[in-house]
Design a protein around this motif. Sequence first.
Motif, PDB file in Angstrom:
ATOM      1  N   ARG A   1       0.843  -1.208   0.000  1.00 58.87           N
ATOM      2  CA  ARG A   1       0.000   0.000   0.000  1.00 58.87           C
ATOM      3  C   ARG A   1       0.876   1.255   0.000  1.00 58.87           C
ATOM      4  N   ALA A   2       1.891   1.248  -0.877  1.00 58.98           N
ATOM      5  CA  ALA A   2       2.880   2.333  -0.904  1.00 58.98           C
ATOM      6  C   ALA A   2       2.738   3.174  -2.170  1.00 58.98           C
ATOM      7  N   SER A   3       3.567   4.239  -2.257  1.00 58.39           N
ATOM      8  CA  SER A   3       3.502   5.154  -3.395  1.00 58.39           C
ATOM      9  C   SER A   3       4.235   4.563  -4.609  1.00 58.39           C
ATOM     10  N   LEU A   4       3.862   5.059  -5.795  1.00 59.26           N
ATOM     11  CA  LEU A   4       4.499   4.571  -7.032  1.00 59.26           C
ATOM     12  C   LEU A   4       5.969   4.977  -7.143  1.00 59.26           C
ATOM     13  N   GLU A   5       6.396   5.907  -6.295  1.00 59.76           N
ATOM     14  CA  GLU A   5       7.821   6.272  -6.265  1.00 59.76           C
ATOM     15  C   GLU A   5       8.683   5.009  -6.131  1.00 59.76           C
ATOM     16  N   TYR A   6       8.174   4.039  -5.336  1.00 61.07           N
ATOM     17  CA  TYR A   6       8.942   2.807  -5.095  1.00 61.07           C
ATOM     18  C   TYR A   6       9.059   1.959  -6.354  1.00 61.07           C
ATOM     19  N   TYR A   7       8.058   2.088  -7.239  1.00 60.65           N
ATOM     20  CA  TYR A   7       8.113   1.365  -8.517  1.00 60.65           C
ATOM     21  C   TYR A   7       9.353   1.818  -9.279  1.00 60.65           C
ATOM     22  N   ALA A   8       9.518   3.152  -9.366  1.00 57.18           N
ATOM     23  CA  ALA A   8      10.659   3.706 -10.118  1.00 57.18           C
ATOM     24  C   ALA A   8      11.984   3.372  -9.437  1.00 57.18           C
ATOM     25  N   LEU A   9      11.977   3.300  -8.115  1.00 59.58           N
ATOM     26  CA  LEU A   9      13.223   2.968  -7.402  1.00 59.58           C
ATOM     27  C   LEU A   9      13.647   1.529  -7.720  1.00 59.58           C
ATOM     28  N   GLU A  10      12.642   0.652  -7.861  1.00 62.65           N
ATOM     29  CA  GLU A  10      12.969  -0.753  -8.114  1.00 62.65           C
ATOM     30  C   GLU A  10      13.112  -1.077  -9.594  1.00 62.65           C
ATOM     31  N   ARG A  11      12.549  -0.257 -10.445  1.00 63.11           N
ATOM     32  CA  ARG A  11      12.633  -0.520 -11.888  1.00 63.11           C
ATOM     33  C   ARG A  11      13.254   0.705 -12.539  1.00 63.11           C
ATOM     34  N   LYS A  12      14.555   0.621 -12.723  1.00 60.30           N
ATOM     35  CA  LYS A  12      15.339   1.794 -13.122  1.00 60.30           C
ATOM     36  C   LYS A  12      14.962   2.342 -14.496  1.00 60.30           C
ATOM     37  N   LYS A  13      14.461   1.455 -15.385  1.00 63.04           N
ATOM     38  CA  LYS A  13      14.165   1.919 -16.751  1.00 63.04           C
ATOM     39  C   LYS A  13      12.895   2.782 -16.811  1.00 63.04           C
ATOM     40  N   ALA A  14      12.092   2.707 -15.768  1.00 65.22           N
ATOM     41  CA  ALA A  14      10.823   3.446 -15.807  1.00 65.22           C
ATOM     42  C   ALA A  14      11.032   4.919 -15.450  1.00 65.22           C
ATOM     43  N   THR A  15      10.166   5.771 -16.017  1.00 66.60           N
ATOM     44  CA  THR A  15      10.217   7.208 -15.684  1.00 66.60           C
ATOM     45  C   THR A  15       9.118   7.512 -14.678  1.00 66.60           C
ATOM     46  N   TYR A  16       9.469   8.245 -13.617  1.00 67.04           N
ATOM     47  CA  TYR A  16       8.465   8.658 -12.631  1.00 67.04           C
ATOM     48  C   TYR A  16       8.379  10.177 -12.632  1.00 67.04           C
ATOM     49  N   VAL A  17       7.179  10.706 -12.796  1.00 70.61           N
ATOM     50  CA  VAL A  17       7.003  12.159 -12.774  1.00 70.61           C
ATOM     51  C   VAL A  17       6.055  12.508 -11.628  1.00 70.61           C
ATOM     52  N   LYS A  18       6.533  13.377 -10.742  1.00 76.02           N
ATOM     53  CA  LYS A  18       5.710  13.762  -9.582  1.00 76.02           C
ATOM     54  C   LYS A  18       4.559  14.658 -10.017  1.00 76.02           C
ATOM     55  N   ARG A  19       3.479  14.600  -9.296  1.00 74.10           N
ATOM     56  CA  ARG A  19       2.291  15.401  -9.621  1.00 74.10           C
ATOM     57  C   ARG A  19       2.626  16.900  -9.728  1.00 74.10           C
ATOM     58  N   GLU A  20       3.489  17.396  -8.827  1.00 73.33           N
ATOM     59  CA  GLU A  20       3.844  18.832  -8.831  1.00 73.33           C
ATOM     60  C   GLU A  20       4.462  19.235 -10.174  1.00 73.33           C
ATOM     61  N   SER A  21       5.060  18.268 -10.892  1.00 71.26           N
ATOM     62  CA  SER A  21       5.740  18.631 -12.148  1.00 71.26           C
ATOM     63  C   SER A  21       4.830  18.526 -13.370  1.00 71.26           C
ATOM     64  N   TYR A  22       3.547  18.144 -13.184  1.00 74.55           N
ATOM     65  CA  TYR A  22       2.654  18.062 -14.347  1.00 74.55           C
ATOM     66  C   TYR A  22       2.514  19.453 -14.964  1.00 74.55           C
ATOM     67  N   THR A  23       2.551  19.519 -16.306  1.00 80.21           N
ATOM     68  CA  THR A  23       2.401  20.812 -16.966  1.00 80.21           C
ATOM     69  C   THR A  23       0.924  21.204 -16.969  1.00 80.21           C
ATOM     70  N   GLU A  24       0.631  22.378 -16.487  1.00 80.33           N
ATOM     71  CA  GLU A  24      -0.738  22.935 -16.435  1.00 80.33           C
ATOM     72  C   GLU A  24      -1.762  21.924 -15.905  1.00 80.33           C
ATOM     73  N   GLY A  25      -1.367  21.177 -14.881  1.00 80.77           N
ATOM     74  CA  GLY A  25      -2.297  20.235 -14.246  1.00 80.77           C
ATOM     75  C   GLY A  25      -2.601  18.988 -15.063  1.00 80.77           C
ATOM     76  N   ARG A  26      -1.950  18.828 -16.237  1.00 83.48           N
ATOM     77  CA  ARG A  26      -2.250  17.653 -17.071  1.00 83.48           C
ATOM     78  C   ARG A  26      -1.433  16.473 -16.565  1.00 83.48           C
ATOM     79  N   SER A  27      -2.089  15.342 -16.337  1.00 79.48           N
ATOM     80  CA  SER A  27      -1.337  14.177 -15.869  1.00 79.48           C
ATOM     81  C   SER A  27      -0.331  13.765 -16.938  1.00 79.48           C
ATOM     82  N   PHE A  28       0.860  13.423 -16.481  1.00 75.88           N
ATOM     83  CA  PHE A  28       1.930  12.954 -17.357  1.00 75.88           C
ATOM     84  C   PHE A  28       1.461  11.752 -18.209  1.00 75.88           C
TER      85      PHE A  28
END
Length: 450
Positions: free
Chosen positions: A285-312
Amino acid sequence: MEYIEQALIRAEKSNCKSETIFFQALKEVLETIQPLLEKHPEYLHQNIIDRIMVPNRAIHFKIEWMDDDNIIHVNNGYRIQFNNALGPYKGGVRFHPSVNPDILKFLAFEQIFKNAITGLHIGGAKGGADFDPKGKSDKEIMKFCQAFMSAFYNSIGADIDILGGDIGVGAREVGYLFGQYKQLTNSYDSIITSKPLALGGSLGRTEATGYGLIYFTQTFLEDMGETLKGKICTISGSGNVAIHAIEKLYEIGAIPVTCSDSKGAIHDSNGIDLELLKKIKLERRASLEYYALERKKATYVKRESYTEGRSFVWSIPCFAAFPCATQNELGEGSAKLLIENDVKIVAEGANMPTTPEAIALFEENNILFGPAKAANAGGVAVSVLEMSQNSSLNYLSFEKVDQRLQDIMSNIYSDLKQTCDEYKLDMDLVSAANILGFQRVADAMIMQGV
Ligand SMILES: NC(=O)C1=CN([C@@H]2O[C@H](COP(=O)(O)OP(=O)(O)OC[C@H]3O[C@@H](n4cnc5c(N)ncnc54)[C@H](O)[C@@H]3O)[C@@H](O)[C@H]2O)C=CC1
Ligand SMILES: O=C(O)CCC(=O)C(=O)O
């Protein structure tokens, strides 16, 4: 159309001023049923519009519970029993801090028509609490569920109102809610679905909404001479609906490459690692941040970095897009991105995840669109199979439930297509779903008198 405009003005004046999300859902239904009203003036004579837009009953109750440090908390609980013309009230329960009467009223309203579209005999309801399950211990979740049920158990019943899961309410919470009902009433009645198997749950219910979404989309696409096989798909969310949509996409040979949660989004261009996703979301029941930590090839974009509120998620080129997180998560800006990237189909796993402006853009650009009322109806449909197994004590295999689910989703598609033909809707499934659902509920209301 004049009648509909007047009804919307009446709604806005009376009870909808502060209910912006409910008003959005109401407006969509009313603005698409004009052809039905022309063919069936009896709905106007019977004043069905005014009668259908007010809930039969809206219950607001206080929930008091004590946390692990013996601190007492108070939350607001709600159940909107909107319409029971077709059968007992049926719909999920949501535990999320954003829950308020407006959100639950919109969800219950949508549920009336979705349930009608399944062709099964259930009315529409929704409930929940402004409780945040995040970071709570298992004992705190249990105590909250017990307090929630204690506060309103006498308003539900196996033939009156049957609860189910939704955001923040899965098998664990359902088990505790069910246990408390049993404790208070001494009955094992089926007052909630999505139960764990050991408590009379149905095989296939956990998977049903996500699988049903993909069955519906595949049926729609095949009818249009296309397929999902080998195609890149984007999915938002990472809960029950998203995970099982991803699972079914893999089974049919598609490539799901994204998922998201409230903190951020993942793009894994080789395909989402489903085992890892399940481990992070269902076990830890953890955050998807851990997905990116364990799978290096994946890109993780934080909600704060979404352009104009659009989900990545919606910036990733794809053939098919499946919003499976929450309401109004896919707006105009995201729709433009998807269209620029040549998306072919958008199908809604969540309830009303696409804004009216985004839907209009998809329509203008001839993007196929599967509305939630049809596309995510597989979950509630299998809940009815759970109720029927509970009352007959005759339990079905996973394969039988899955076959029934496929048949239900395919029938929903055929019924919508027939409605499109009858009302010359040019495969506008949004209008078809509203017309079909409205008609079934209106007919049942008329038969029962005023
Ligand atoms: N569970 C079911 O059988 C059905 C669920 N739905 C709808 O599907 C949607 C998802 O529900 P479930 O998967 O059951 O809930 P869930 O609690 O299992 O998962 C919800 C997921 O959405 C994510 N999420 C929430 N807000 C978000 C945001 N703003 N941006 C990105 N992600 C966000 C959460 O992090 C979580 O991973 C809801 O709209 C629900 O009403 C519809 C039909 C049936
Ligand atoms: O199975 C249920 O009753 C919950 C389904 C639901 O809440 C939904 O369809 O949105």
